[in-house]
Write a protein that holds these residues in place. Structure first.
Motif, PDB file in Angstrom:
ATOM      1  N   TYR A 151       0.842  -1.110   0.055  1.00 12.69           N
ATOM      2  CA  TYR A 151       0.126   0.017  -0.029  1.00 12.69           C
ATOM      3  C   TYR A 151       1.013   1.131   0.115  1.00 12.69           C
ATOM      4  O   TYR A 151       1.714   1.253   0.730  1.00 12.69           O
ATOM      5  CB  TYR A 151      -0.717  -0.030   1.202  1.00 12.69           C
ATOM      6  CG  TYR A 151      -2.197  -1.262   1.134  1.00 12.69           C
ATOM      7  CD1 TYR A 151      -3.360  -0.922   0.552  1.00 12.69           C
ATOM      8  CD2 TYR A 151      -1.933  -2.250   1.597  1.00 12.69           C
ATOM      9  CE1 TYR A 151      -4.327  -1.784   0.679  1.00 12.69           C
ATOM     10  CE2 TYR A 151      -2.638  -3.299   1.816  1.00 12.69           C
ATOM     11  CZ  TYR A 151      -3.996  -2.906   1.260  1.00 12.69           C
ATOM     12  OH  TYR A 151      -4.912  -3.831   1.270  1.00 12.69           O
ATOM     13  N   ILE A 152       0.655   2.195  -0.936  1.00 14.77           N
ATOM     14  CA  ILE A 152       1.270   3.532  -0.838  1.00 14.77           C
ATOM     15  C   ILE A 152       0.127   4.579  -0.369  1.00 14.77           C
ATOM     16  O   ILE A 152      -0.778   4.965  -1.105  1.00 14.77           O
ATOM     17  CB  ILE A 152       1.636   3.778  -2.309  1.00 14.77           C
ATOM     18  CG1 ILE A 152       2.548   2.844  -2.610  1.00 14.77           C
ATOM     19  CG2 ILE A 152       2.356   5.205  -2.270  1.00 14.77           C
ATOM     20  CD1 ILE A 152       3.006   2.780  -4.160  1.00 14.77           C
ATOM     21  N   HIS A 153       0.571   5.199   0.733  1.00 15.98           N
ATOM     22  CA  HIS A 153      -0.184   6.109   1.094  1.00 15.98           C
ATOM     23  C   HIS A 153       0.401   7.796   0.923  1.00 15.98           C
ATOM     24  O   HIS A 153       1.374   7.809   1.207  1.00 15.98           O
ATOM     25  CB  HIS A 153      -0.595   6.244   2.835  1.00 15.98           C
ATOM     26  CG  HIS A 153      -0.868   4.830   3.248  1.00 15.98           C
ATOM     27  ND1 HIS A 153      -2.166   4.371   3.071  1.00 15.98           N
ATOM     28  CD2 HIS A 153      -0.128   3.711   3.688  1.00 15.98           C
ATOM     29  CE1 HIS A 153      -2.335   3.157   3.504  1.00 15.98           C
ATOM     30  NE2 HIS A 153      -1.027   2.708   3.969  1.00 15.98           N
ATOM     31  N   VAL A 154      -0.404   8.449   0.084  1.00 15.48           N
ATOM     32  CA  VAL A 154       0.211   9.667  -0.308  1.00 15.48           C
ATOM     33  C   VAL A 154      -0.661  10.809   0.237  1.00 15.48           C
ATOM     34  O   VAL A 154      -2.106  10.837   0.541  1.00 15.48           O
ATOM     35  CB  VAL A 154      -0.132   9.769  -1.949  1.00 15.48           C
ATOM     36  CG1 VAL A 154       0.361  11.112  -2.243  1.00 15.48           C
ATOM     37  CG2 VAL A 154       0.665   8.806  -2.643  1.00 15.48           C
ATOM     38  N   GLU A 155       0.129  11.686   0.552  1.00 10.10           N
ATOM     39  CA  GLU A 155      -0.594  13.040   1.284  1.00 10.10           C
ATOM     40  C   GLU A 155       0.173  14.128   0.452  1.00 10.10           C
ATOM     41  O   GLU A 155       1.276  14.659   0.301  1.00 10.10           O
ATOM     42  CB  GLU A 155      -0.208  13.365   2.789  1.00 10.10           C
ATOM     43  CG  GLU A 155      -0.741  14.652   3.369  1.00 10.10           C
ATOM     44  CD  GLU A 155      -0.492  14.824   5.002  1.00 10.10           C
ATOM     45  OE1 GLU A 155      -0.892  14.209   5.794  1.00 10.10           O
ATOM     46  OE2 GLU A 155       0.531  15.366   5.260  1.00 10.10           O
ATOM     47  N   VAL A 156      -0.591  15.284  -0.098  1.00  3.63           N
ATOM     48  CA  VAL A 156      -0.324  16.359  -0.791  1.00  3.63           C
ATOM     49  C   VAL A 156      -0.706  17.704   0.132  1.00  3.63           C
ATOM     50  O   VAL A 156      -2.069  17.844   0.274  1.00  3.63           O
ATOM     51  CB  VAL A 156      -0.819  16.399  -2.020  1.00  3.63           C
ATOM     52  CG1 VAL A 156      -0.379  17.963  -2.820  1.00  3.63           C
ATOM     53  CG2 VAL A 156      -0.002  15.255  -2.867  1.00  3.63           C
ATOM     54  N   ASP A 157       0.123  18.436   0.774  1.00  4.16           N
ATOM     55  CA  ASP A 157      -0.305  19.324   1.325  1.00  4.16           C
ATOM     56  C   ASP A 157      -0.066  20.670   0.605  1.00  4.16           C
ATOM     57  O   ASP A 157       1.164  21.081   0.570  1.00  4.16           O
ATOM     58  CB  ASP A 157       0.326  19.531   2.939  1.00  4.16           C
ATOM     59  CG  ASP A 157      -0.157  20.498   3.929  1.00  4.16           C
ATOM     60  OD1 ASP A 157      -0.900  21.431   3.343  1.00  4.16           O
ATOM     61  OD2 ASP A 157       0.217  20.319   4.984  1.00  4.16           O
ATOM     62  N   LEU A 158      -1.028  21.478   0.296  1.00  2.00           N
ATOM     63  CA  LEU A 158      -0.892  22.549  -0.554  1.00  2.00           C
ATOM     64  C   LEU A 158      -1.220  24.017   0.357  1.00  2.00           C
ATOM     65  O   LEU A 158      -1.657  24.931  -0.082  1.00  2.00           O
ATOM     66  CB  LEU A 158      -1.660  22.657  -1.675  1.00  2.00           C
ATOM     67  CG  LEU A 158      -1.346  21.472  -2.708  1.00  2.00           C
ATOM     68  CD1 LEU A 158      -2.293  21.489  -3.868  1.00  2.00           C
ATOM     69  CD2 LEU A 158      -0.040  21.366  -2.986  1.00  2.00           C
ATOM     70  N   ARG A 159      -1.401  23.718   1.943  1.00  2.00           N
ATOM     71  CA  ARG A 159      -1.648  24.920   2.648  1.00  2.00           C
ATOM     72  C   ARG A 159      -0.685  25.709   2.812  1.00  2.00           C
ATOM     73  O   ARG A 159      -0.893  27.004   3.157  1.00  2.00           O
ATOM     74  CB  ARG A 159      -2.243  24.485   3.912  1.00  2.00           C
ATOM     75  CG  ARG A 159      -3.593  23.314   3.915  1.00  2.00           C
ATOM     76  CD  ARG A 159      -3.685  22.947   5.235  1.00  2.00           C
ATOM     77  NE  ARG A 159      -2.796  22.024   5.620  1.00  2.00           N
ATOM     78  CZ  ARG A 159      -2.602  21.243   6.888  1.00  2.00           C
ATOM     79  NH1 ARG A 159      -3.673  21.578   7.827  1.00  2.00           N
ATOM     80  NH2 ARG A 159      -1.589  20.485   7.236  1.00  2.00           N
ATOM     81  N   GLY A 160       0.682  25.385   2.504  1.00  2.00           N
ATOM     82  CA  GLY A 160       1.919  26.469   2.896  1.00  2.00           C
ATOM     83  C   GLY A 160       1.985  26.981   4.043  1.00  2.00           C
ATOM     84  O   GLY A 160       2.232  28.208   4.387  1.00  2.00           O
ATOM     85  N   LEU A 161       1.698  26.105   5.220  1.00  2.00           N
ATOM     86  CA  LEU A 161       1.483  26.759   6.536  1.00  2.00           C
ATOM     87  C   LEU A 161       2.842  26.940   7.202  1.00  2.00           C
ATOM     88  O   LEU A 161       3.163  27.914   7.877  1.00  2.00           O
ATOM     89  CB  LEU A 161       0.811  25.671   7.395  1.00  2.00           C
ATOM     90  CG  LEU A 161      -0.701  25.433   7.152  1.00  2.00           C
ATOM     91  CD1 LEU A 161      -1.180  24.286   8.384  1.00  2.00           C
ATOM     92  CD2 LEU A 161      -1.457  26.519   7.263  1.00  2.00           C
TER      93      LEU A 161
END
Length: 228
Positions: free
Chosen positions: A168-178
């Protein structure tokens, strides 16, 4: 103490011998109550709402120029299979998701490698810009190396790792720029800790990204998992 136990047992037996009809009536009432309780439970269970069925966060959608390269299946269009080997043995071709990744959001999805082509095992997982234009941020399944746009592939820190069927490959893309002026992409394999593999996704372009899988080998197959 033992004598008390014996008397108690004896008295209980005597009472049972003297009141058999009362016991029978009690058992009858008990059985009737059990039957009624079962009917009530069954009726109550029928009235309970079914838990909502988990669905994948998006569906696969093949671009028109690659329609002959892939088959999309599954009730939620969540399974993508490569049809035949791509004509150029050194290339893979992409299939994208319907999800649009926009500035200000955080997006997560999980993939399962259901079948890996033995003679062309490499797949690439990550994000593309709209219509498969740049930016590209990709991870390979054969070495876990990573590359952005058209830059050379960078080795995985700590050495290569080949993923196998069932992973399994779990991907997270965070575009909040926090915490940065850029967005990030993190990946976790199976139940392992997540690793940020890109921290340079520009947030100033105003264009969206989309999830992608790239394949080249016949019958390579990936399943998009329901959101957890």
């Amino acid at each position: 103490m033992a004598g008390w136990d014996l008397r108690y047992i004896s008295e209980a037996r005597l009472k049972n011998d003297q009141e058999p009809e009362e016991e029978d009536q009690h058992e009858s009432n008990t059985n009737g109550n059990d039957s009624l309780s079962q009917e009530v439970l069954e009726a109550f269970a029928q009235d309970l709402p079914c838990p909502p069925r988990q669905q994948p966060p998006f569906a696969w959608k093949v671009a028109s120029e690659f329609e002959r390269e892939f088959e999309i299946s599954g009730s939620e269009f969540d399974v993508v299979t490569k049809l035949g080997d791509f004509k150029d043995p050194h290339w893979v071709v992409p299939v994208g998701g319907t999800l649009r990744l926009l500035k200000g959001g955080i997006y997560r999805w999980s993939l399962r490698l259901e079948h890996i082509c033995a003679h062309r095992p490499q797949m690439q997982i990550g994000v593309h810009g709209a219509n498969h234009r740049r930016p590209w941020r990709l991870l390979t399944t054969t070495r876990c190396s990573r590359a952005k746009d058209e830059d050379p592939w960078q080795e995985k820190p700590g050495g290569d790792r080949m993923l196998v069927e069932g992973d399994y490959i779990h991907v997270e893309v965070d575009l909040r720029g926090l915490h940065l002026p850029f967005g990030t992409m993190a990946v976790a394999i199976n139940g392992e800790p997540s690793e940020v593999i890109f921290d340079d996704i520009a947030l100033t372009t105003g264009s969206s990204l989309m999830p992608v899988v790239c394949m080249g080998g016949h019958m390579s197959r990936v399943r998009l998992m329901p959101a957890s």
